[in-house]
Design a protein around this motif. Structure first.
Motif, PDB file in Angstrom:
ATOM      1  N   GLY A   1       0.804  -1.222   0.000  1.00  0.00           N
ATOM      2  CA  GLY A   1       0.000   0.000   0.000  1.00  0.00           C
ATOM      3  C   GLY A   1       0.836   1.271   0.000  1.00  0.00           C
TER       4      GLY A   1
ATOM      5  N   GLN B   1       3.013   1.959  -2.077  1.00  0.00           N
ATOM      6  CA  GLN B   1       3.018   2.268  -3.519  1.00  0.00           C
ATOM      7  C   GLN B   1       4.350   2.556  -4.189  1.00  0.00           C
ATOM      8  OE1 GLN B   1       0.187   5.423  -4.032  1.00  0.00           O
ATOM      9  NE2 GLN B   1      -1.564   4.080  -3.650  1.00  0.00           N
TER      10      GLN B   1
ATOM     11  N   SER C   1       6.715  -5.569   4.618  1.00  0.00           N
ATOM     12  CA  SER C   1       6.272  -6.878   4.131  1.00  0.00           C
ATOM     13  C   SER C   1       7.110  -7.236   2.901  1.00  0.00           C
ATOM     14  CB  SER C   1       4.791  -6.840   3.770  1.00  0.00           C
ATOM     15  OG  SER C   1       4.605  -6.000   2.654  1.00  0.00           O
TER      16      SER C   1
ATOM     17  N   PRO D   1       6.622  -7.775  -0.419  1.00  0.00           N
ATOM     18  CA  PRO D   1       6.666  -7.064  -1.716  1.00  0.00           C
ATOM     19  C   PRO D   1       7.554  -5.820  -1.700  1.00  0.00           C
ATOM     20  CG  PRO D   1       4.403  -7.686  -1.165  1.00  0.00           C
ATOM     21  CD  PRO D   1       5.233  -7.978   0.052  1.00  0.00           C
TER      22      PRO D   1
ATOM     23  N   VAL E   1       9.602  -8.600   7.769  1.00  0.00           N
ATOM     24  CA  VAL E   1       8.929  -9.312   8.855  1.00  0.00           C
ATOM     25  C   VAL E   1       8.100 -10.439   8.257  1.00  0.00           C
ATOM     26  CG1 VAL E   1       7.102  -9.090  10.601  1.00  0.00           C
ATOM     27  CG2 VAL E   1       8.850  -7.302  10.373  1.00  0.00           C
TER      28      VAL E   1
ATOM     29  N   LYS F   1       7.403 -14.968   7.586  1.00  0.00           N
ATOM     30  CA  LYS F   1       7.869 -16.346   7.466  1.00  0.00           C
ATOM     31  C   LYS F   1       9.320 -16.454   7.030  1.00  0.00           C
ATOM     32  CE  LYS F   1       5.272 -19.564   5.209  1.00  0.00           C
ATOM     33  NZ  LYS F   1       4.917 -20.548   6.232  1.00  0.00           N
ATOM     34  N   SER F   2       9.678 -15.730   5.960  1.00  0.00           N
ATOM     35  CA  SER F   2      11.060 -15.827   5.507  1.00  0.00           C
ATOM     36  C   SER F   2      11.856 -14.603   5.926  1.00  0.00           C
ATOM     37  CB  SER F   2      11.124 -16.054   3.994  1.00  0.00           C
ATOM     38  OG  SER F   2      10.346 -15.106   3.327  1.00  0.00           O
TER      39      SER F   2
ATOM     40  N   ILE G   1      -0.748  -3.051   4.704  1.00  0.00           N
ATOM     41  CA  ILE G   1      -0.369  -4.472   4.737  1.00  0.00           C
ATOM     42  C   ILE G   1      -1.655  -5.281   4.846  1.00  0.00           C
ATOM     43  CG2 ILE G   1       0.734  -6.263   6.166  1.00  0.00           C
ATOM     44  CD1 ILE G   1       2.948  -4.312   6.776  1.00  0.00           C
TER      45      ILE G   1
ATOM     46  N   ALA H   1      -1.458 -11.259   5.207  1.00  0.00           N
ATOM     47  CA  ALA H   1      -1.283 -12.643   4.758  1.00  0.00           C
ATOM     48  C   ALA H   1      -0.630 -13.437   5.892  1.00  0.00           C
ATOM     49  CB  ALA H   1      -0.392 -12.683   3.510  1.00  0.00           C
TER      50      ALA H   1
ATOM     51  N   ASP I   1      -7.262   5.527   3.678  1.00  0.00           N
ATOM     52  CA  ASP I   1      -6.077   5.678   2.846  1.00  0.00           C
ATOM     53  C   ASP I   1      -4.921   6.120   3.748  1.00  0.00           C
ATOM     54  OD1 ASP I   1      -4.095   6.579   1.145  1.00  0.00           O
ATOM     55  OD2 ASP I   1      -5.514   7.415  -0.300  1.00  0.00           O
TER      56      ASP I   1
ATOM     57  N   PHE J   1      -2.317   7.526   3.098  1.00  0.00           N
ATOM     58  CA  PHE J   1      -1.791   8.848   2.749  1.00  0.00           C
ATOM     59  C   PHE J   1      -2.679   9.970   3.285  1.00  0.00           C
ATOM     60  CE2 PHE J   1      -0.162   5.899  -0.466  1.00  0.00           C
ATOM     61  CZ  PHE J   1       1.189   6.027  -0.159  1.00  0.00           C
TER      62      PHE J   1
ATOM     63  N   GLU K   1       1.650 -13.823  -8.383  1.00  0.00           N
ATOM     64  CA  GLU K   1       2.805 -12.964  -8.111  1.00  0.00           C
ATOM     65  C   GLU K   1       4.140 -13.717  -8.172  1.00  0.00           C
ATOM     66  OE1 GLU K   1       2.601 -10.920  -4.376  1.00  0.00           O
ATOM     67  OE2 GLU K   1       4.330  -9.661  -4.878  1.00  0.00           O
TER      68      GLU K   1
ATOM     69  N   VAL L   1       6.504 -20.515  -6.391  1.00  0.00           N
ATOM     70  CA  VAL L   1       6.484 -21.557  -5.355  1.00  0.00           C
ATOM     71  C   VAL L   1       5.080 -21.881  -4.888  1.00  0.00           C
ATOM     72  CG1 VAL L   1       6.913 -19.932  -3.459  1.00  0.00           C
ATOM     73  CG2 VAL L   1       7.453 -22.339  -3.172  1.00  0.00           C
TER      74      VAL L   1
ATOM     75  N   LEU M   1      10.278 -18.016  -5.164  1.00  0.00           N
ATOM     76  CA  LEU M   1       9.529 -17.066  -4.330  1.00  0.00           C
ATOM     77  C   LEU M   1       9.800 -15.655  -4.845  1.00  0.00           C
ATOM     78  CD1 LEU M   1       7.793 -16.292  -1.905  1.00  0.00           C
ATOM     79  CD2 LEU M   1       9.830 -16.412  -0.482  1.00  0.00           C
TER      80      LEU M   1
HETATM   81  C1  LIG Z   1       7.057 -19.202   1.249  1.00  0.00           C
HETATM   82  C2  LIG Z   1       6.598 -17.781   1.408  1.00  0.00           C
HETATM   83  C3  LIG Z   1       7.212 -16.971   2.337  1.00  0.00           C
HETATM   84  C4  LIG Z   1       6.784 -15.668   2.504  1.00  0.00           C
HETATM   85  N1  LIG Z   1       7.380 -14.904   3.456  1.00  0.00           N
HETATM   86  C5  LIG Z   1       6.905 -13.668   3.703  1.00  0.00           C
HETATM   87  C6  LIG Z   1       7.489 -12.857   4.731  1.00  0.00           C
HETATM   88  O1  LIG Z   1       8.453 -13.238   5.410  1.00  0.00           O
HETATM   89  N2  LIG Z   1       6.952 -11.623   4.950  1.00  0.00           N
HETATM   90  C7  LIG Z   1       5.889 -11.150   4.228  1.00  0.00           C
HETATM   91  O2  LIG Z   1       5.436 -10.019   4.500  1.00  0.00           O
HETATM   92  N3  LIG Z   1       5.354 -11.878   3.237  1.00  0.00           N
HETATM   93  C8  LIG Z   1       5.845 -13.115   2.954  1.00  0.00           C
HETATM   94  N4  LIG Z   1       5.294 -13.826   1.929  1.00  0.00           N
HETATM   95  C9  LIG Z   1       4.330 -13.155   1.026  1.00  0.00           C
HETATM   96  C10 LIG Z   1       2.915 -13.105   1.562  1.00  0.00           C
HETATM   97  O3  LIG Z   1       2.237 -14.271   1.133  1.00  0.00           O
HETATM   98  C11 LIG Z   1       2.154 -11.901   0.992  1.00  0.00           C
HETATM   99  O4  LIG Z   1       2.206 -11.925  -0.406  1.00  0.00           O
HETATM  100  C12 LIG Z   1       2.682 -10.545   1.481  1.00  0.00           C
HETATM  101  O5  LIG Z   1       2.797 -10.549   2.894  1.00  0.00           O
HETATM  102  C13 LIG Z   1       1.756  -9.446   1.059  1.00  0.00           C
HETATM  103  O6  LIG Z   1       2.305  -8.206   1.383  1.00  0.00           O
HETATM  104  P1  LIG Z   1       1.399  -6.896   1.534  1.00  0.00           P
HETATM  105  O7  LIG Z   1       0.403  -7.099   2.610  1.00  0.00           O
HETATM  106  O8  LIG Z   1       2.308  -5.738   1.658  1.00  0.00           O
HETATM  107  O9  LIG Z   1       0.722  -6.785   0.092  1.00  0.00           O
HETATM  108  P2  LIG Z   1      -0.783  -7.036  -0.357  1.00  0.00           P
HETATM  109  O10 LIG Z   1      -1.254  -8.357   0.085  1.00  0.00           O
HETATM  110  O11 LIG Z   1      -0.852  -6.683  -1.778  1.00  0.00           O
HETATM  111  O12 LIG Z   1      -1.604  -5.963   0.489  1.00  0.00           O
HETATM  112  C14 LIG Z   1      -1.535  -4.582   0.310  1.00  0.00           C
HETATM  113  C15 LIG Z   1      -2.602  -3.984   1.223  1.00  0.00           C
HETATM  114  O13 LIG Z   1      -2.507  -2.576   1.187  1.00  0.00           O
HETATM  115  C16 LIG Z   1      -3.814  -2.030   1.195  1.00  0.00           C
HETATM  116  N5  LIG Z   1      -3.680  -0.695   0.604  1.00  0.00           N
HETATM  117  C17 LIG Z   1      -3.418  -0.389  -0.684  1.00  0.00           C
HETATM  118  N6  LIG Z   1      -3.333   0.935  -0.829  1.00  0.00           N
HETATM  119  C18 LIG Z   1      -3.545   1.494   0.401  1.00  0.00           C
HETATM  120  C19 LIG Z   1      -3.578   2.834   0.895  1.00  0.00           C
HETATM  121  N7  LIG Z   1      -3.358   3.884   0.106  1.00  0.00           N
HETATM  122  N8  LIG Z   1      -3.838   3.016   2.199  1.00  0.00           N
HETATM  123  C20 LIG Z   1      -4.053   1.958   3.027  1.00  0.00           C
HETATM  124  N9  LIG Z   1      -4.015   0.677   2.609  1.00  0.00           N
HETATM  125  C21 LIG Z   1      -3.767   0.446   1.309  1.00  0.00           C
HETATM  126  C22 LIG Z   1      -4.643  -2.995   0.412  1.00  0.00           C
HETATM  127  O14 LIG Z   1      -6.020  -2.905   0.790  1.00  0.00           O
HETATM  128  C23 LIG Z   1      -4.026  -4.347   0.801  1.00  0.00           C
HETATM  129  O15 LIG Z   1      -4.712  -4.904   1.912  1.00  0.00           O
HETATM  130  C24 LIG Z   1       5.724 -15.133   1.724  1.00  0.00           C
HETATM  131  C25 LIG Z   1       5.124 -15.951   0.777  1.00  0.00           C
HETATM  132  C26 LIG Z   1       5.543 -17.246   0.609  1.00  0.00           C
HETATM  133  C27 LIG Z   1       4.871 -18.070  -0.440  1.00  0.00           C
END
Ligand SMILES: Cc1cc2nc3c(=O)[nH]c(=O)nc-3n(C[C@H](O)[C@H](O)[C@H](O)COP(=O)(O)OP(=O)(O)OC[C@H]3O[C@@H](n4cnc5c(N)ncnc54)[C@H](O)[C@@H]3O)c2cc1C
Ligand SMILES: Nc1ncnc2c1ncn2[C@@H]1O[C@H](COP(=O)(O)O)[C@@H](O)[C@H]1O
Lengths: 331, 256
Positions: free
Chosen positions: A217, A219, A241, A243, A256, A258-259, A273, A276, A311, A313, B37, B118, B180
């Motif tokens: 999020g 961006q 996270s 990504p 922060v 699993k990995s 975040i 997940a 949001d 921001f 992804e 993965v 991954l």
């Molecule tokens: C084997 C394995 C190991 C992994 N290890 C890790 C690990 O160690 N750490 C980790 O974090 N992930 C790990 N992952 C990845 C994990 O599965 C998720 O893909 C990841 O955590 C998603 O990150 P995110 O929440 O930042 O992104 P997203 O899931 O894309 O979420 C983004 C969020 O931001 C919100 N958002 C968007 N724009 C705004 C805004 N302007 N204001 C407020 N909110 C907004 C959305 O609503 C959404 O909920 C692993 C995956 C696998 C398969």
């Protein structure tokens, strides 16, 4: 398909650098309950090299099957899978439980393919209903749950933290049975050459009292200073996270989950975040969790103590102003 | 070196997910699919090897969702070939059936290296790379963040463990790697370039091979988790929410 199934429950014992993975005890605890309901034994399968001392910690199982060979010292799906495949040839258990971990997901899927066994992934609940094992699996980053019937002979991976570890800890000496290393190990083509420690980061996020965590999020890299300013005002550090790390916006030492690292700050402020399970695994024990997310259904709100749907921001700037105002008053 | 990259389309979580009337599957009428992804990372990993060593990269995908767009994007990014597998026995097969279909196609073509993400967010009855390794009797390694070609006929990978620890592993080819993350973010390709490729190139097609395997697990219920009600939601304008949050942090002793 392998031979007929038994009513037993097998747990794959994962270990790294001479210690059993904590998650294995969670599986043992759950396995106890399931084996009792199915009228079978709980067997801990331990492939390794010099791993006999580990068996002593697996007293929750009715028996530990120890398979020792130098080619089993480090994990590979090929080598550890060969051990389980050889054991399964003598009768597949009703259920083989593995962690939804780096090793567990490799092993479980490889073995399911090799044995033609059914598989269910990412279970966060398991129960027996009239002789049928029912799994509740998590899908779509925690936005959906799926309740499904687990056929006898299924390989299941379970999410870390799904079951209490206490039930799987026992001071009892388990019965240890040794099994021959399978012939197939001669043909192994995978080898672990070394373990690489993470490079020390500029900040140690496991020591920070306050963490401002940014997810997809946020961006753009250009938006990171917003989180940094907030973290500075709160006397903390910025973490992220996966990504965000994958984009190269922050180093791996700030990840922060699993990995990445497991953290336990006094305050974890999650910005954009989703929550997940792979992320939650690393931050769920924080004393106070506050989440800002524009999606009211984001799973992060299931673990947060306080939530703001909005949001980031629009929410973070007034938060920064309020903190600055408070500081100015104190001065 | 022949590299196959397997691409899987998954529901786009940006849209609200709806459950069908039977309560056992997603309502697909308005569902949009995007590339998984970690598959995007697998493709990037393959292209890094192509840039470095001149490997031949073929992207393969099952024919469902907006897969043409995804395959043309793979071509625009630098894959030499893109293969669409179909028609499918059902619109969105489970991972198990998908693995068997890919295995059937790949067995006839025998690439040196098979790369796939993965795991995908809607994996339920397995994860593709491991299943494929088992089905094809090839070594498989998942959760990698780098894959490099080493001495003749082997690759070196970094497999991630908790705490930022990584195992350096070598594997003799052919092998299946579950990616991954790629060593660099997936490359960007301008829409104009994708449009150009869509006009100048065609997608190869491969028929769906006959497959067998265990039946998919019976789904009793697909549902959204009930809100636990754990989080106390701070409402009002952003200013009000910010002010309330500051007083919560003060009361909790977080602010000095
Ligand atoms: C084997 C394995 C190991 C992994 N290890 C890790 C690990 O160690 N750490 C980790 O974090 N992930 C790990 N992952 C990845 C994990 O599965 C998720 O893909 C990841 O955590 C998603 O990150 P995110 O929440 O930042 O992104 P997203 O899931 O894309 O979420 C983004 C969020 O931001 C919100 N958002 C968007 N724009 C705004 C805004 N302007 N204001 C407020 N909110 C907004 C959305 O609503 C959404 O909920 C692993 C995956 C696998 C398969
Ligand atoms: N990776 C692949 N998997 C399956 N079929 C392929 C693959 N690559 C190419 N093909 C098929 O083989 C044909 C000849 O490919 P080629 O020999 O690479 O030009 C193509 O038109 C495809 O139909």
């Amino acid at each position: 398909m392998t031979t007929a199934t038994t009513p037993d429950v097998w747990i794959y014992v994962e270990h790294l650098r001479g210690a059993v993975a904590p998650h294995t005890y969670e599986l043992l605890g759950k396995g106890r309950e399931l084996a009792a309901a199915l009228g079978g034994r709980l067997i801990a399968v331990l492939p390794g090299h010099g791993s006999r001392p580990l068996a002593g910690t697996l007293g929750a199982a009715d028996a530990v099957v120890l398979v020792e060979d130098e080619r089993l010292a480090s994990f590979s799906a090929e080598a550890h899978g060969a051990v389980l495949a050889a054991l399964a040839a003598g009768g597949m258990p009703h259920l083989l439980l593995c962690g939804a971990t780096s090793a567990g997901i490799d092993l479980a899927a490889h073995l399911a393919g090799a044995l033609g066994a059914p598989m269910v992934v990412n279970a966060r609940a398991l129960a027996v209903d009239g002789g049928t094992v029912i799994a509740t699996s998590q899908l779509c980053g925690g936005k959906l749950l799926c309740e499904l019937e687990v056929a006898p002979g299924t390989i299941v991976t379970a999410l870390a933290g799904a079951f209490p570890a206490d039930a799987g800890m026992s001071t009892r000496e388990p019965q240890v049975e040794t099994a021959e290393a399978p012939e197939a190990l001669r043909q192994i083509r995978t080898a672990v050459t070394r373990l690489l420690e993470p490079s020390a980061g500029d900040v140690d996020i496991t020591r920070a009292g306050v963490l401002v965590a940014v997810g997809r999020g946020i961006q753009r890299k250009e938006n990171l200073p917003l989180a940094e300013e907030l973290a500075t005002l709160l006397g903390g550090a910025v973490c992220a996270s996966r990504p965000v790390i994958d984009q190269g916006w922050l180093p791996l030492s700030r990840q922060v989950g699993k990995s990445g690292l497991a953290v336990k700050p006094g305050l974890y402020l999650a910005l954009g975040i989703s929550g997940a399970s792979e992320h939650v695994e690393g931050m769920k024990d924080a004393a106070l969790i506050v989440a800002v997310n524009s999606d009211p259904q984001a799973p992060i709100f299931e673990v947060a103590h306080y939530g703001v749907v909005g949001d980031l921001f629009e929410v973070v700037p007034p938060l920064i102003e309020a903190l600055k105002g408070r500081r100015a008053q104190a001065a | 070196m022949k590299i196959a990259v397997l691409l899987t389309m998954v529901p786009d979580l940006v849209d609200e997910l709806e459950i069908d009337a039977a309560g056992t599957a997603l309502e697909t009428q308005w569902l949009r699919y995007v590339l998984s992804e970690s598959d995007d990372h697998a493709l990037e990993q393959a292209l890094v090897l192509k840039d470095r060593y001149g490997a031949d990269v073929t992207a393969l995908a099952l024919d469902h969702g907006d897969v043409d767009q995804t395959l043309f994007t793979a071509l625009a990014k630098g894959a030499q070939e893109a293969v669409k597998i179909g028609p499918l026995p059902r619109p969105d097969p489970g991972r198990r059936e998908a693995a068997a279909i890919f295995a059937g196609v790949l067995a006839a073509w025998s690439p040196d290296l098979i790369l796939a993400g993965v795991q995908a967010i809607n994996d339920c009855d397995g994860h593709l790379p491991g299943l494929l390794g088992g089905l094809l009797t090839l070594p498989s390694i998942g959760v990698t963040r780098s894959v490099d070609i080493a001495a003749s006929g082997t690759v070196t990978v970094l497999k991630e463990y908790p705490g930022g620890l990584a195992a350096e592993m070598t594997v003799a080819l052919p092998a299946v790697i579950g990616v991954l993350s790629a060593p660099q973010p997936p490359r960007y390709v301008p829409v104009a370039r994708i449009r150009e490729v869509t006009k100048s190139r065609t997608l190869a097609s491969a028929p769906t091979p006959a497959v067998s395997g265990p039946p998919a697990p019976t789904i009793r219920r697909l549902f959204k988790p009930e809100p636990s009600g754990r989080a106390k939601m701070l409402t009002g304008t952003p200013d009000q929410a910010a002010a309330e949050l500051v007083s919560i942090l003060e009361n909790r002793g977080v602010l000095r």
